[in-house]
Enzyme design. Structure first.
Site, short mmCIF file in Angstrom:
data_model
loop_
_atom_site.label_atom_id
_atom_site.label_comp_id
_atom_site.label_asym_id
_atom_site.label_seq_id
_atom_site.Cartn_x
_atom_site.Cartn_y
_atom_site.Cartn_z
N ARG A 117 -15.01 -17.46 4.61
CA ARG A 117 -14.04 -17.75 5.29
C ARG A 117 -14.82 -17.93 6.70
O ARG A 117 -14.11 -18.70 7.57
CB ARG A 117 -12.99 -16.78 5.19
CG ARG A 117 -11.94 -17.09 3.94
CD ARG A 117 -10.74 -16.18 4.38
NE ARG A 117 -9.74 -16.25 3.35
CZ ARG A 117 -8.59 -15.37 2.91
NH1 ARG A 117 -8.58 -14.56 3.65
NH2 ARG A 117 -7.92 -15.85 2.16
N GLY A 151 -2.03 -15.95 -1.07
CA GLY A 151 -3.13 -16.51 -2.29
C GLY A 151 -3.22 -15.51 -3.52
O GLY A 151 -2.99 -16.34 -4.43
N ARG A 171 -14.39 -10.08 4.39
CA ARG A 171 -13.37 -9.91 3.20
C ARG A 171 -13.49 -11.06 2.29
O ARG A 171 -13.30 -12.30 2.78
CB ARG A 171 -11.96 -9.73 3.52
CG ARG A 171 -11.00 -9.40 2.67
CD ARG A 171 -9.94 -9.06 2.85
NE ARG A 171 -9.13 -10.36 3.71
CZ ARG A 171 -8.16 -11.03 2.92
NH1 ARG A 171 -7.70 -10.84 1.63
NH2 ARG A 171 -7.61 -12.23 3.65
N GLU A 205 -10.71 -19.24 -5.17
CA GLU A 205 -10.67 -19.27 -3.97
C GLU A 205 -11.99 -18.83 -3.33
O GLU A 205 -13.11 -18.72 -4.20
CB GLU A 205 -9.84 -18.08 -3.44
CG GLU A 205 -8.21 -18.16 -3.64
CD GLU A 205 -7.31 -17.07 -3.16
OE1 GLU A 205 -7.88 -16.26 -2.27
OE2 GLU A 205 -6.18 -17.55 -3.11
N GLU A 248 -4.79 -2.18 4.81
CA GLU A 248 -5.46 -2.76 5.58
C GLU A 248 -5.74 -1.97 7.00
O GLU A 248 -6.73 -1.98 7.45
CB GLU A 248 -4.46 -4.15 6.30
CG GLU A 248 -5.37 -4.90 7.09
CD GLU A 248 -4.56 -6.08 7.52
OE1 GLU A 248 -5.18 -6.93 8.52
OE2 GLU A 248 -3.72 -6.50 7.17
N ALA A 252 0.88 -1.12 0.18
CA ALA A 252 0.17 -0.25 -0.02
C ALA A 252 0.80 1.11 -0.14
O ALA A 252 0.52 2.01 -0.88
CB ALA A 252 -0.92 -0.01 1.04
N HIS A 277 -5.94 -13.12 10.94
CA HIS A 277 -5.18 -12.96 9.62
C HIS A 277 -5.75 -11.60 8.92
O HIS A 277 -4.55 -11.05 8.41
CB HIS A 277 -5.99 -14.02 8.75
CG HIS A 277 -5.42 -14.05 7.22
ND1 HIS A 277 -4.08 -14.45 7.05
CD2 HIS A 277 -6.00 -13.99 5.97
CE1 HIS A 277 -3.91 -14.33 5.83
NE2 HIS A 277 -5.01 -14.01 5.11
N LEU A 303 -4.87 -7.27 -1.48
CA LEU A 303 -3.71 -6.55 -2.19
C LEU A 303 -4.50 -5.78 -3.47
O LEU A 303 -3.72 -4.76 -3.51
CB LEU A 303 -3.01 -7.57 -3.05
CG LEU A 303 -1.94 -8.65 -2.27
CD1 LEU A 303 -1.35 -9.72 -2.89
CD2 LEU A 303 -0.93 -7.62 -1.55
#
Length: 520
Positions: free
Chosen positions: A277, A47, A371, A113, A360, A15, A336, A377
């Site tokens: 998730r 990922g 999320r 994913e 973040e 970032a 995470h 990213l």
């Protein structure tokens, strides 16, 4: 260090670096506590980056998946900006030298994913996307004449003038061994996440959410701090931080099984391994607490290809004497990613003049309560560029009249005391993790308040306690279960979605209890 700087960026992950690069040719200074490319979470991102570049994919489909994953709290306009920016972000990263994985025809490989309806995850060297992007951006930043990078500079707080305008940062220069006021006309926070506040995390342990504390003390609005995402498949090999077993493994067919080898996700959700998730993480937690255990089985789906397809995970397994080609991988949920953060508009501006946030630490509205995998990213890239567009030609004045909160100058410039920090991490994992209740959260707050009077109080511990209290107070206020936030005493989801917003300027001085303002 230069006394006056037009634009200051705090943090040197994706970032911060990308924002700085996109500001060219405007001069910008990046300050970071550790050497660039070391100690941050970005290089650990396994990922990849989500972008709708496949032949059967569109930004509209990416937008829809993002909205659905966020459990009613995603800002549609922000999600549209994110999804629309995906293809251009990939092209721009290619220009910076990122070598994404390609097939035999030279086309970028795309993976799947959880909660994505299409293959749209762009990888690099298998499970090393974060490291590949970081390496390219670090090289580009070091070669850019408009960027000054200052390492070993620890930020302790933001400087704020009498009008409430942020004017830089109070820093500690490790090499010089002294504090200094780092004046700036505009300050961009890219300070990363807060997984280090938990006993089990995939983040670097110094990631303790200090940026949220800085912003809160400066008067910025903190939105939805209670939404912490727990990755369901951290490798349970008793290492701190816990190595990550990327979700891409499940995208490639790996199964979640108990100690008897029985797949269990069908018991919890129709999407099984690719469910959202929060659902997968709670399923894994339930299996572990029931005594059945939880493991990732990639023996048949990936098998012999594991060392080359997922070198990072393979190395972590090997260090613990596990061969994922023939063995089950023991797993456990781990803190995470933080989906809440400092409230910003679509251009990255916070509620406080002179202060911007990206990555973040920011709450742009794209993640909501849960999320979507690999959107983080992309968010850093898309919104970093938008901040740069706002500041590149901006008329900026450096006043030099800003100061830091009084007690900052009286605290030792040291990381948090290890024993006190472990007390905090254990309390957060016990009472403010996957399953919460009024009783558990009250116990967490009791620990936080007791540590506020710790005899070994340091600047780092003070900020960690501020952010931990923001999370716990947000969780206490949200009397429902939604996305990554689950209350055992309020298991249902309210019909009308709402945000938790916290704004305070002096709530944490001298160990006081939280006295900020909550809004729903």
């Amino acid at each position: 260090m230069s006394d006056r700087n037009d634009i200051l960026i705090i943090g040197a992950g994706v970032a911060g670096l990308y924002t700085a690069l996109k500001l060219a040719p405007r001069p910008v200074t990046i300050i970071t506590a550790r050497p660039v490319g070391k100690g941050g979470a970005t290089p650990w991102a396994q990922g990849g980056l989500a972008a709708a570049i496949g032949p059967n994919d569109t930004p509209n489909l990416h937008f829809s998946d993002t909205m659905q994953a966020g459990a009613g709290l995603v800002d549609p306009e922000a999600a549209s900006v994110l999804a629309d920016g995906g293809p251009a972000a990939v092209e721009d990263l290619l220009q910076f030298g990122v070598a994404f994985d390609v097939d035999e025809n030279g086309n970028i490989k795309l993976g799947r994913e959880a909660a994505h309806c299409r293959d749209r995850i762009v990888h690099a060297t298998g499970d090393q996307a974060g490291a590949a992007i970081m390496d390219a951006l670090v090289a580009a930043a070091r070669a850019s004449s408009h960027i000054t990078i200052l390492e070993q500079i620890v930020v302790e707080d933001l400087l704020v003038d009498d009008n409430g305008v942020v004017g830089g940062a109070l820093v500690y220069d490790v090499d010089a061994g002294e504090r200094a006021a780092f004046d700036a006309g505009q300050t961009v926070m890219a300070t990363g996440g807060l997984g280090g506040l938990y006993a089990v995390t995939t983040n670097p342990t110094p990631a303790q959410g200090h940026g949220l504390a800085f912003a809160a003390r400066a008067g910025a609005i903190i939105r939805d701090p209670e939404f912490v995402q727990f990755h369901p498949t951290a490798l349970d090999i008793k290492v701190d931080p816990a190595p990550l077993a990327t979700e891409a493994l499940r995208g490639d067919g790996a199964k979640l099984v108990n100690k008897d080898g029985r797949p269990f996700m069908a018991d919890y959700h129709s999407a099984e391994e690719l469910a959202p998730r929060d659902i997968v993480a709670r399923a894994v937690e339930t299996e572990i607490r029931s005594g059945r255990g939880a493991f990732l089985d990639a023996r048949s789906s990936i098998g012999k290809a594991f060392p080359t397809a997922y070198p990072t995970v393979f190395a972590s397994c090997k260090s613990a004497g596990i061969d994922p080609r023939t063995d089950l991988m023991p797993i456990a949920p781990a803190a995470h990613y933080h989906m809440g953060g400092v409230l910003t508009d679509l251009n990255g501006k916070t509620s406080v003049d002179g202060l911007w946030a990206v990555g973040e630490v920011a709450s742009t509205g794209v993640h909501g309560a849960n999320r979507l995998a690999s959107n983080s990213l992309l968010e850093a890239i898309v919104f970093g560029a938008r901040i740069a567009d706002q500041l590149r030609e901006k008329d900026i004045t450096v006043s030099g009249d800003a100061g830091a909160p009084g007690d900052r100058m009286n605290l030792p410039s040291k990381p948090a005391d290890k024993d006190a920090m472990m007390q905090l991490r254990n309390a957060m994992s016990a009472g403010c993790a996957l399953v919460r209740s009024e009783e558990s959260l009250t116990k967490v707050l009791d620990v936080i308040h007791s540590l506020n009077g710790h005899e070994a109080m340091t600047s780092g511990l003070k900020s960690a306690l501020v952010t931990a209290e923001l999370i716990a107070q947000g969780a206490l206020m949200r009397e429902e279960s939604r996305g990554g936030h689950f209350r055992s005493d309020y298991p249902d989801t309210e019909d009308e979605a709402f945000h938790t917003e916290i704004c305070t300027t002096d709530a944490y001085e001298n160990g006081e209890d939280f006295d900020g303002e909550f809004e729903e």
